[in-house]
Structure formats: C-alpha cells, structure tokens
Design a protein around this motif. Structure first.
Motif, mmCIF file in Angstrom:
data_model
loop_
_atom_site.group_PDB
_atom_site.id
_atom_site.type_symbol
_atom_site.label_atom_id
_atom_site.label_comp_id
_atom_site.label_asym_id
_atom_site.label_seq_id
_atom_site.Cartn_x
_atom_site.Cartn_y
_atom_site.Cartn_z
ATOM 1 N N GLU A 146 0.836 -1.206 0.000
ATOM 2 C CA GLU A 146 0.000 0.000 0.000
ATOM 3 C C GLU A 146 0.868 1.253 0.000
ATOM 4 O OE1 GLU A 146 -2.178 -0.905 3.475
ATOM 5 O OE2 GLU A 146 -3.406 -2.434 2.501
ATOM 6 N N GLY A 147 0.401 2.271 -0.719
ATOM 7 C CA GLY A 147 1.162 3.511 -0.858
ATOM 8 C C GLY A 147 1.099 4.380 0.384
ATOM 9 N N SER A 148 2.182 5.095 0.664
ATOM 10 C CA SER A 148 2.237 6.016 1.806
ATOM 11 C C SER A 148 1.707 7.393 1.404
ATOM 12 C CB SER A 148 3.667 6.133 2.319
ATOM 13 O OG SER A 148 4.524 6.629 1.298
ATOM 14 N N GLY A 149 1.331 8.163 2.410
ATOM 15 C CA GLY A 149 0.884 9.528 2.161
ATOM 16 C C GLY A 149 2.053 10.462 1.930
ATOM 17 N N GLY A 150 1.774 11.586 1.268
ATOM 18 C CA GLY A 150 2.804 12.598 1.049
ATOM 19 C C GLY A 150 3.214 13.264 2.345
ATOM 20 N N GLU A 151 4.313 14.009 2.291
ATOM 21 C CA GLU A 151 4.841 14.706 3.467
ATOM 22 C C GLU A 151 4.573 16.195 3.384
ATOM 23 O OE1 GLU A 151 6.111 13.404 6.124
ATOM 24 O OE2 GLU A 151 6.106 11.332 5.392
ATOM 25 N N PRO A 152 4.180 16.829 4.506
ATOM 26 C CA PRO A 152 3.825 16.206 5.782
ATOM 27 C C PRO A 152 2.334 15.859 5.820
ATOM 28 C CG PRO A 152 3.794 18.568 6.029
ATOM 29 C CD PRO A 152 4.179 18.299 4.584
ATOM 30 N N ASN A 153 1.933 15.095 6.788
ATOM 31 C CA ASN A 153 0.527 14.856 7.153
ATOM 32 C C ASN A 153 -0.287 14.047 6.158
ATOM 33 O OD1 ASN A 153 0.701 16.488 9.565
ATOM 34 N ND2 ASN A 153 0.679 18.280 8.221
ATOM 35 N N GLY A 154 0.346 13.463 5.122
ATOM 36 C CA GLY A 154 -0.410 12.662 4.165
ATOM 37 C C GLY A 154 -0.991 11.412 4.807
ATOM 38 N N ILE A 155 -2.017 10.863 4.165
ATOM 39 C CA ILE A 155 -2.733 9.704 4.689
ATOM 40 C C ILE A 155 -2.342 8.472 3.879
ATOM 41 C CG2 ILE A 155 -5.012 8.709 5.144
ATOM 42 C CD1 ILE A 155 -6.061 11.630 5.196
ATOM 43 N N ALA A 156 -1.874 7.438 4.565
ATOM 44 C CA ALA A 156 -1.472 6.208 3.894
ATOM 45 C C ALA A 156 -2.703 5.414 3.471
ATOM 46 C CB ALA A 156 -0.602 5.364 4.819
ATOM 47 N N SER A 157 -2.562 4.645 2.384
ATOM 48 C CA SER A 157 -3.651 3.793 1.918
ATOM 49 C C SER A 157 -3.984 2.723 2.955
ATOM 50 C CB SER A 157 -3.246 3.116 0.613
ATOM 51 O OG SER A 157 -4.163 2.097 0.272
ATOM 52 N N SER A 158 -5.263 2.373 3.026
ATOM 53 C CA SER A 158 -5.680 1.275 3.906
ATOM 54 C C SER A 158 -6.099 0.056 3.091
ATOM 55 C CB SER A 158 -6.834 1.739 4.804
ATOM 56 O OG SER A 158 -7.935 2.177 4.021
ATOM 57 N N GLY A 159 -5.810 0.068 1.786
ATOM 58 C CA GLY A 159 -6.126 -1.095 0.972
ATOM 59 C C GLY A 159 -6.951 -0.740 -0.251
ATOM 60 N N ASN A 160 -7.888 -1.616 -0.584
ATOM 61 C CA ASN A 160 -8.675 -1.476 -1.807
ATOM 62 C C ASN A 160 -9.840 -0.511 -1.623
ATOM 63 O OD1 ASN A 160 -9.602 -1.862 -4.404
ATOM 64 N ND2 ASN A 160 -10.627 -3.808 -3.942
ATOM 65 N N SER A 161 -9.506 0.735 -1.267
ATOM 66 C CA SER A 161 -10.521 1.789 -1.119
ATOM 67 C C SER A 161 -9.860 3.121 -1.385
ATOM 68 C CB SER A 161 -11.137 1.770 0.282
ATOM 69 O OG SER A 161 -10.144 1.981 1.266
ATOM 70 N N ILE A 162 -10.659 4.109 -1.734
ATOM 71 C CA ILE A 162 -10.119 5.447 -1.997
ATOM 72 C C ILE A 162 -9.623 6.048 -0.686
ATOM 73 C CG2 ILE A 162 -10.751 7.794 -2.680
ATOM 74 C CD1 ILE A 162 -12.596 6.549 -4.781
ATOM 75 N N THR A 163 -8.460 6.675 -0.734
ATOM 76 C CA THR A 163 -7.850 7.284 0.448
ATOM 77 C C THR A 163 -8.287 8.741 0.567
ATOM 78 O OG1 THR A 163 -5.915 5.868 0.132
ATOM 79 C CG2 THR A 163 -5.665 7.729 1.626
ATOM 80 N N ASP A 164 -8.755 9.141 1.744
ATOM 81 C CA ASP A 164 -9.202 10.512 1.966
ATOM 82 C C ASP A 164 -8.103 11.521 1.641
ATOM 83 O OD1 ASP A 164 -11.796 10.005 2.865
ATOM 84 O OD2 ASP A 164 -11.154 9.713 4.938
ATOM 85 N N GLY A 165 -8.538 12.680 1.142
ATOM 86 C CA GLY A 165 -7.656 13.816 0.941
ATOM 87 C C GLY A 165 -7.994 14.909 1.940
ATOM 88 N N PHE A 166 -7.925 16.162 1.499
ATOM 89 C CA PHE A 166 -8.087 17.290 2.408
ATOM 90 C C PHE A 166 -9.041 18.348 1.845
ATOM 91 C CE2 PHE A 166 -3.963 15.408 3.226
ATOM 92 C CZ PHE A 166 -4.031 15.200 4.597
#
Length: 227
Positions: A146-166
């Motif tokens: 799973e992909g990590s979030g950007g820096e700083p404060n990004g949200i890492a993926s939790s799997g087969n679902s869309i990852t929240d943004g801001f």
C-alpha cells in the motif's frame, strides 16, 4: 535620532511573531506613540489606526480612541489591504504577484494523490509548493504494497478503497483534494504564515493526481486584514 536595534515583538493568538520598530524619540514614531523602556532608556513605538497597513493585532486605548501598535511609522501613512483569499486547483505552474502593502501571507498547500493501483503500481501524485512551503504527492501502491501519504501529514492507503484527501482550508480537515486511489496514499498537507516581498512575482505549483481516482492538490493563500 534612530531606530533602536531591539524590537517590540507582538504575537497574535494562533499567528506568528511580528517585530515592531522602537524609535529613540517620540517624533520619529509619528503623531501617536507608545513609550517603552529599553535598557533603562525610553523608546517609542508607533501607534496607528487599526486599519493601517502596518497595524498589528495589539491595541492601545488613549481616551476613547483605540489605536494599533504598528510595525513601523511611515510619514505618508498606509492604506489597509482588505482580507483576500486566492486559490489554485489546476495541476501545473501558475504565477502570483504580491500586491503593494502585503508582506505576509497565510498559505496552505496540498500535494496530488496517488493513482489507483491493483495488479500494477498506481502512479505517484505530484508535489505542490508556494512561497517556500511544500507538500509532496501521495505514493502509488498495489495489492502487494500500500502507498504512503505525502509529506507532511499525508494519509497512507488502507487497501482497496479510496484514500481521503483534504478540504481546501487553512486548518487540516478531511476532504477530496489530494485524495489517493485504491492502494495509494493521499498528498501531503501543510499550512503556515510566510513572509513575502510586495511587488515580487512567485511561482505556484499544484501537484497532479497520479492516475485514476486520485485528485490534484491545491494551493490556498490569504492576505490583508489581520493576516
């Protein structure tokens, strides 16, 4: 007559410290001045109308009139810049010229989210930057990582679902800008006050999404008023 090497520092709640000139004579500070003691010697800080371009958030009441402690005295006076917000959401490079009288901005940046992954890696989101503040893009992921979030404060993926943004805001809040596609992380998020030079043109960069279901980031600025 002179400007002393020491300053009076004013900090508004939730803001940054602003330095105010201390003059050796009251005449140098203008029509109204606040007397302060510096190394057992009298110094004077300019007092201006609360809408003066050099006004800080500190207030002084003389009789029935309320004045603002000012960063400096300008004999020509100043016209307050009204509170203004600008934003950019289209991925790519943009330019912004700082208006006259503006020396500080409030800035928020959000990097682009990573694109949908699966049997193959999703693409990485692009970085967003403005006035020296940067948020990197989200990292693309796949079923085996799973992909990590950007820096700083990004949200890492939790799997087969869309990852929240801001949300496009100066306060970090969940929203849809910079979101990541399945298996991929969101863009990073950063917000702070930045010093700028009036009349100078700066480059604004908005990070693109890394692919399907990811979204581009944003740059949001505010200036004038009590910023």
């Amino acid at each position: 007559m002179s400007v002393l090497s020491k300053k009076l520092y004013v900090k508004k709640t939730g803001g940054t410290v602003v330095a105010c000139n201390i003059y050796s004579t009251s005449a140098e500070a203008g029509d109204k001045a606040l007397r302060v003691r510096v190394d057992n010697t009298d110094g004077y800080v300019a007092l201006k109308a609360t809408d003066d371009v050099n006004a800080t958030g500190m207030r002084v009441k003389i009789g029935s009139v309320i004045y603002a402690v000012a960063t400096k005295h300008e004999s020509s006076g100043g016209v307050a810049v009204p509170y203004t917000e600008n934003y950019w959401t289209e991925a790519g490079s943009h330019s912004f010229t700082v208006p006259a009288g503006v020396t500080r901005l409030r800035v928020a940046v959000c990097g682009g989210g990573g694109g949908k992954g699966g049997w193959s890696l999703g693409g990485n989101g692009g970085d967003s930057s403005a006035f020296g503040l940067k948020a990197t893009g989200g990292r693309g992921g796949w079923r085996w990582g799973e992909g990590s979030g950007g820096e700083p404060n990004g949200i890492a993926s939790s799997g087969n679902s869309i990852t929240d943004g801001f949300l496009m805001s100066f306060d970090m809040t969940i929203g849809t800008y910079g979101r990541g596609g399945q298996y991929s992380g969101s863009g990073g998020y950063a917000s702070q006050y930045m010093d700028v030079t009036a009349g100078q043109t700066y480059t604004i960069t908005v990070g693109a999404s890394g692919g399907t279901n990811g979204t581009a980031g944003f740059v949001l600025i505010a200036y004038g008023g009590d910023v």
